[in-house]
Scaffold this motif. Structure first.
Motif, mmCIF file in Angstrom:
data_model
loop_
_atom_site.group_PDB
_atom_site.id
_atom_site.type_symbol
_atom_site.label_atom_id
_atom_site.label_comp_id
_atom_site.label_asym_id
_atom_site.label_seq_id
_atom_site.Cartn_x
_atom_site.Cartn_y
_atom_site.Cartn_z
ATOM 1 N N ILE A 199 0.848 -1.193 0.000
ATOM 2 C CA ILE A 199 0.000 0.000 0.000
ATOM 3 C C ILE A 199 0.879 1.236 0.000
ATOM 4 C CG2 ILE A 199 -1.749 1.287 1.294
ATOM 5 C CD1 ILE A 199 -2.762 -1.360 2.357
ATOM 6 N N PRO A 200 0.711 2.145 -0.986
ATOM 7 C CA PRO A 200 1.511 3.375 -1.004
ATOM 8 C C PRO A 200 1.241 4.241 0.225
ATOM 9 C CG PRO A 200 0.456 3.014 -3.123
ATOM 10 C CD PRO A 200 -0.160 2.037 -2.161
ATOM 11 N N LEU A 201 2.253 4.905 0.662
ATOM 12 C CA LEU A 201 2.174 5.756 1.850
ATOM 13 C C LEU A 201 1.067 6.804 1.729
ATOM 14 C CD1 LEU A 201 5.268 7.090 3.720
ATOM 15 C CD2 LEU A 201 3.502 8.702 3.090
ATOM 16 N N ARG A 202 0.838 7.305 0.519
ATOM 17 C CA ARG A 202 -0.129 8.387 0.314
ATOM 18 C C ARG A 202 -1.579 7.944 0.538
ATOM 19 N NH1 ARG A 202 -0.133 11.015 -5.053
ATOM 20 N NH2 ARG A 202 1.745 9.998 -5.875
ATOM 21 N N GLU A 203 -1.840 6.633 0.573
ATOM 22 C CA GLU A 203 -3.222 6.160 0.576
ATOM 23 C C GLU A 203 -3.821 5.955 1.960
ATOM 24 O OE1 GLU A 203 -3.875 2.804 -1.929
ATOM 25 O OE2 GLU A 203 -3.121 3.810 -3.737
ATOM 26 N N ILE A 204 -2.997 5.985 2.996
ATOM 27 C CA ILE A 204 -3.552 5.773 4.341
ATOM 28 C C ILE A 204 -2.928 6.753 5.333
ATOM 29 C CG2 ILE A 204 -3.976 3.309 3.957
ATOM 30 C CD1 ILE A 204 -1.520 2.849 5.820
ATOM 31 N N PHE A 205 -3.612 6.907 6.462
ATOM 32 C CA PHE A 205 -3.070 7.678 7.579
ATOM 33 C C PHE A 205 -2.573 6.700 8.646
ATOM 34 C CE2 PHE A 205 -5.803 10.665 5.418
ATOM 35 C CZ PHE A 205 -5.070 11.838 5.462
ATOM 36 N N GLY A 206 -3.469 5.970 9.267
ATOM 37 C CA GLY A 206 -3.077 4.991 10.272
ATOM 38 C C GLY A 206 -4.204 4.014 10.527
ATOM 39 N N ILE A 207 -3.990 2.732 10.212
ATOM 40 C CA ILE A 207 -5.034 1.722 10.402
ATOM 41 C C ILE A 207 -4.445 0.487 11.069
ATOM 42 C CG2 ILE A 207 -6.397 2.500 8.415
ATOM 43 C CD1 ILE A 207 -5.275 0.134 6.847
ATOM 44 N N PHE A 208 -5.323 -0.268 11.744
ATOM 45 C CA PHE A 208 -4.952 -1.573 12.271
ATOM 46 C C PHE A 208 -5.382 -2.630 11.252
ATOM 47 C CE2 PHE A 208 -5.369 0.354 16.652
ATOM 48 C CZ PHE A 208 -4.036 0.209 16.980
ATOM 49 N N PRO A 209 -4.450 -3.222 10.506
ATOM 50 C CA PRO A 209 -4.826 -4.277 9.561
ATOM 51 C C PRO A 209 -5.470 -5.456 10.294
ATOM 52 C CG PRO A 209 -2.594 -3.523 9.156
ATOM 53 C CD PRO A 209 -3.012 -2.938 10.468
ATOM 54 N N ARG A 210 -6.398 -6.114 9.629
ATOM 55 C CA ARG A 210 -7.097 -7.238 10.258
ATOM 56 C C ARG A 210 -6.212 -8.477 10.338
ATOM 57 N NH1 ARG A 210 -12.339 -5.775 10.764
ATOM 58 N NH2 ARG A 210 -13.103 -4.105 9.411
ATOM 59 N N ASP A 211 -5.329 -8.652 9.367
ATOM 60 C CA ASP A 211 -4.506 -9.858 9.304
ATOM 61 C C ASP A 211 -3.242 -9.682 10.139
ATOM 62 O OD1 ASP A 211 -3.258 -12.195 8.724
ATOM 63 O OD2 ASP A 211 -3.014 -11.837 6.576
ATOM 64 N N VAL A 212 -3.355 -9.946 11.436
ATOM 65 C CA VAL A 212 -2.222 -9.802 12.344
ATOM 66 C C VAL A 212 -1.150 -10.853 12.063
ATOM 67 C CG1 VAL A 212 -1.507 -9.839 14.767
ATOM 68 C CG2 VAL A 212 -3.666 -8.765 14.121
ATOM 69 N N GLU A 213 -1.569 -12.017 11.621
ATOM 70 C CA GLU A 213 -0.625 -13.111 11.409
ATOM 71 C C GLU A 213 0.415 -12.783 10.343
ATOM 72 O OE1 GLU A 213 -2.568 -16.773 10.705
ATOM 73 O OE2 GLU A 213 -3.647 -16.760 12.616
#
Length: 389
Positions: free
Chosen positions: A313-327
């Motif tokens: 994911i390019p840096l420009r597309e998000i601010f800060g999220i918790f991805p669901r796939d922790v594994e």
């Protein structure tokens, strides 16, 4: 000799509430209680998966000294060492700052030059590390916002601007790491960042943080280190946080709101700066987590480019999220765990690199002696330096 114990006791008494608050484990308000519970909710047990011994592993670290002389000049000597899998590569740099340069500018240049040594050494040897893991000391992601501005004070600083030069090399390092499938893992013994805290203050943990939220004044946000010290004790790790624009807001948001204006500051390298700043936007987002190896140990911050075979994911597309796939981060945690050597050796490879590259007082004197010999001039430290060396 005068003693200051009486004054120390007086100061401690006057400032006791502030001191106790920093070391108080219990929440001191409803807001803190909610924040602490959220921190405990995202604190996870570390999976018991051993590291893959067949993966090639490397570590790079640097060391520097600075000495000021009686003619007003200051000398920087920095060196970097890359070790792992039967390789040992090194480089060294010497820079001279004439008298009259501002102290803040010298400090910034020292920091930039040392990081540039490490990044350049890794760049030069990326092919040797193909398919392996590279451990670095300190966060690449948190370095990026501080390189968006040219080094000030600078009549004596000619192109390329050191900040722009380092920024370009970090972006190239990230690109080459993807190309040669090298997983970069950055480890920080301590951190003053607020990334995890700011995310947990936000009402929704599942959604990305809206830009308008990050543009607001931060108010009083406790650091990630204080949050985890006061809210958790058990071994484990924090749910990975994927960050893109987050670290740039609010102070460095110009990169996304008007990076062309930002590039003008690098004149006469404006065109080059435009290309490099735009590259940041397309560079990968980063993952950040905190890992505590044993009960009540200090958490170690783990950073890594969020580049996986099935996701980039390019840096420009998000601010800060918790991805669901922790594994997805378990292999990274596994590699970090496999090189853990106890409270004083948080990574055995980095510890070895640090020992090999460290500029001791004795070695510093040898280096200065070599410089003196080459110049045919006996270098004499300034009065302030002579008091302590």
């Amino acid at each position: 000799m005068p003693t200051f114990i009486d004054l120390l006791l007086k100061e401690i008494s006057q400032k006791a509430p502030s001191l106790f608050r920093l070391w108080e484990r219990q929440a001191l308000s409803k807001e803190e209680e909610t924040l602490f519970q959220r921190a405990r909710d995202i604190w996870l047990a570390v999976p018991a998966s051993p590291g893959n011994p067949s993966v090639k592993a490397f570590a790079c670290d640097g060391s520097m000294i600075e000495r000021s002389f009686n003619n007003g000049a200051t000398i920087f000597i920095g060196q970097a060492l890359l070790i792992g899998n039967a390789i040992e590569e090194k480089n060294l740099r010497v820079d001279l700052f004439r008298g009259g340069m501002e102290r803040g500018t010298i400090d910034r240049l020292n920091s930039i030059f040392l990081k540039e040594l490490e990044v350049s050494l890794c760049l030069e040897n990326m092919e040797l590390m193909e398919g392996g893991v590279l451990f670095l000391d300190g966060s690449l992601y948190s370095t990026l916002p501080h390189l968006l501005y040219p080094v000030s004070g600078g009549r004596e600083i000619s192109p390329p601007d050191p900040a722009l030069d380092l920024l370009e090399k970090i972006l190239r390092l990230l690109e080459k790491a993807e190309e040669f499938k090298v997983k970069i893992i950055c480890l920080s013994k301590s951190s003053h960042d607020l990334l995890l805290s700011r995310k947990l203050y936000f009402k929704s943990l599942e959604d990305d943080i809206p830009e308008e939220e990050l543009l607001k004044p931060q108010g009083e946000v406790i650091s990630d280190s204080e949050l985890l010290f006061r809210s958790t004790k058990e071994p484990g790790f924090s749910r990975p946080l994927m960050v893109g624009k987050m670290s740039f807001y609010p102070r460095h948001s110009a990169l996304f709101l008007n990076f062309r204006e930002l590039a003008k500051r690098f004149s006469p390298e404006e065109e080059k700066a435009l290309q490099i700043l735009e590259k940041i936007l397309d560079s990968p987002a980063h993952g950040i987590l905190y890992w505590r190896p044993s009960k009540e140990d200090d958490p170690i911050r783990v950073d890594f480019p969020w580049t996986f075979e099935d996701e980039r994911i390019p840096l420009r597309e998000i601010f800060g999220i918790f991805p669901r796939d922790v594994e997805k981060v378990f292999p990274i945690l596994s590699q970090v765990q496999s090189f853990y050597g106890g409270p004083n050796v948080y990574n055995a490879l980095l510890w070895q690199a640090d020992r090999g590259v460290r500029l001791t007082k004795e070695l510093s004197e040898i280096y200065l002696g070599v410089i003196s010999s080459k110049l045919g001039e006996r270098l004499k430290l300034d009065r302030s330096s002579r008091r302590f060396l």
